[in-house]
Structures are given as C-alpha cells and as structure tokens.
Motif scaffolding. Structure first.
Motif, PDB file in Angstrom:
ATOM      1  N   THR A  97      10.400  60.215  42.445  1.00  0.00           N
ATOM      2  CA  THR A  97      11.215  59.383  41.563  1.00  0.00           C
ATOM      3  C   THR A  97      10.548  58.012  41.455  1.00  0.00           C
ATOM      4  O   THR A  97       9.531  57.742  42.096  1.00  0.00           O
ATOM      5  CB  THR A  97      12.624  59.205  42.136  1.00  0.00           C
ATOM      6  N   ASP A 123      14.153  61.298  38.264  1.00  0.00           N
ATOM      7  CA  ASP A 123      15.299  60.383  38.238  1.00  0.00           C
ATOM      8  C   ASP A 123      16.459  61.013  37.485  1.00  0.00           C
ATOM      9  O   ASP A 123      17.626  60.862  37.874  1.00  0.00           O
ATOM     10  CB  ASP A 123      14.882  59.059  37.572  1.00  0.00           C
ATOM     11  N   PHE A 133      17.874  52.859  37.340  1.00  0.00           N
ATOM     12  CA  PHE A 133      16.534  53.200  36.885  1.00  0.00           C
ATOM     13  C   PHE A 133      15.818  51.977  36.325  1.00  0.00           C
ATOM     14  O   PHE A 133      14.652  51.719  36.656  1.00  0.00           O
ATOM     15  CB  PHE A 133      16.621  54.299  35.820  1.00  0.00           C
TER      16      PHE A 133
END
Length: 236
Positions: A97, A123, A133
C-alpha cells in the motif's frame, strides 16, 4: 461540509452478501503470478546523468511480465537510456500500500533526479479512505521531493479497477468507483507539488494488454506506460 455519500457506498450494504461471495471466488480462482526475474538496479545509456527511482506495488515490480526487461523498469530505462546515463533502482513489492511504500522509502539512502510511483490498488482492496490515502500520498511526495531530492515525480494514476478482466460485476463497479475516488485525491495531491505530474494511462480495450491473471498489465501495456512516463520525465 462532509462529502455526499456516493451511490456505490450506499449500495454496498444491500450488495454485501454478493460482494463477499465474489471476493471469495476471485481469491480462490486467482492466478498468482510472481514478480519477474532480473536486476532491480543498474546503469544504462550515455549522456547526462539521470538517477531514477521506481517505487510502488506489484505493477511497479512488473508482475505480469516474465523478466524485468519486459516490465515497467525495463522499458522505462531502455527508453530513457537513449538520452541519459540512467542510474536506476526499483523499490517495489507485491501487496504494498502507500503506507508500506512510504515506510520502505524512508529506509532508503541516496538522492534521485526522477521517480515513478505506482500505488492505489492495495489501498482500495484494504478499504483505505480517500482522506487517509491523500494524507499518505502527501507524505510520500514530500519525502521524495525533500529527503530524496527528486525533481520530477511521475505519479501514476490509481488503475481503473472496473476494467480488470478478473473482477466480476458488481464487485468491479464498487472497487472501480473507490479507485476513482482515490485517484481524484491523488490528482489533487500531485497538483500541490511543482515537481509532480499525475499520469493517467488510458489503455484501449485490447485483451493483449492484460496479463494472464486478468489483474496486472502485460508487457505490451508496460511498454505503453513506460513510454508515457518517459515523456513526462524528459519534459523536466
């Protein structure tokens, strides 16, 4: 004022049994492709020095190609080596991620002139919110442009997951809408860094652009991606 709840977010609740069953089915049937063989650092070409970093998840690592020469790193280095003496390094891992990649790069020593990032799919699948994010991507770009000295960052868009052949509907639609939200946040983050350029690679509907697992790019797609990234790097 909080953002309005999107239709796909509302429909996740009634669709939950279907989505859960599809996730299990996709995982059971998924073809697990390895990261390609080949070097992850090197020097190639002649001309002005260009220190290049490629970082991210399995797509940055080249999953879907047999060797690194057929992956993003191989095509990108070959294209840039026509104009530069490229000193390159690949820091990419399947399953990573943005958080994982940030932690990996915080342990990296050295300075770079250009970087290409590829993140977002993991993600999405791990339900990272747009707010988190964008915060992580901001930290990542800050680290690249300050601690690592990068003068041009090519920020690859979050892939259009609704177009992944391996994903059935409505799972593809739900993941695709979340991917689009994260990518919108990514564009906004990139716009705040003068060194960054958001790269959205729009692939045609060609089955040859997908790897056998229906989830990763094929060598043909990696070449198109590398060409577009090289153009942005050269503009700097």
């Amino acid at each position: 004022m909080p953002a309005p709840i999107a239709a796909d977010q509302i429909l996740r609740v009634p669709l939950l049994p279907v989505l859960a069953a599809q996730v299990v089915s996709v995982r059971r049937k998924a073809q697990q492709l390895p990261e390609p063989l080949g070097p992850r650092a090197g020097r190639e070409g002649r001309g002005p020095r260009l220190r290049l970093l490629i970082a991210g998840d399995s797509s940055a690592a080249g999953v879907g190609a047999g060797r690194q020469q057929q992956a993003l790193s191989g095509f990108l280095v070959a294209r840039l080596a026509r104009h530069y003496s490229v000193e390159w390094r690949l820091e990419a891992t399947t399953g990573h991620t943005t958080q994982d990649t940030l932690e990996q790069l915080e342990r990296l020593e050295g300075r770079f002139d250009a970087a290409v990032t590829a993140l977002g799919v993991n993600d999405v699948t791990r339900a990272v919110t747009q707010q988190k994010f964008t915060a992580l991507q901001t930290r990542l770009l800050d680290h690249l442009t300050n601690a690592l000295g990068v003068r041009r960052v090519v920020v690859t868009a979050v892939p259009q997951m609704d177009r992944f052949p391996a994903l059935p509907q409505p799972l593809a639609w739900v993941l695709g809408r979340q991917a689009a939200r994260l990518d919108q946040g990514l564009k906004q983050v990139a716009a705040t860094f003068p060194q960054a350029r958001h790269l959205s690679v729009t692939f045609p509907d060609d089955p040859a652009l997908a790897a056998p697992d229906g989830y990763h790019p094929s060598p043909k797609a990696y070449r198109l991606w590398a060409d577009a990234a090289a153009d942005l790097i050269r503009q700097a």
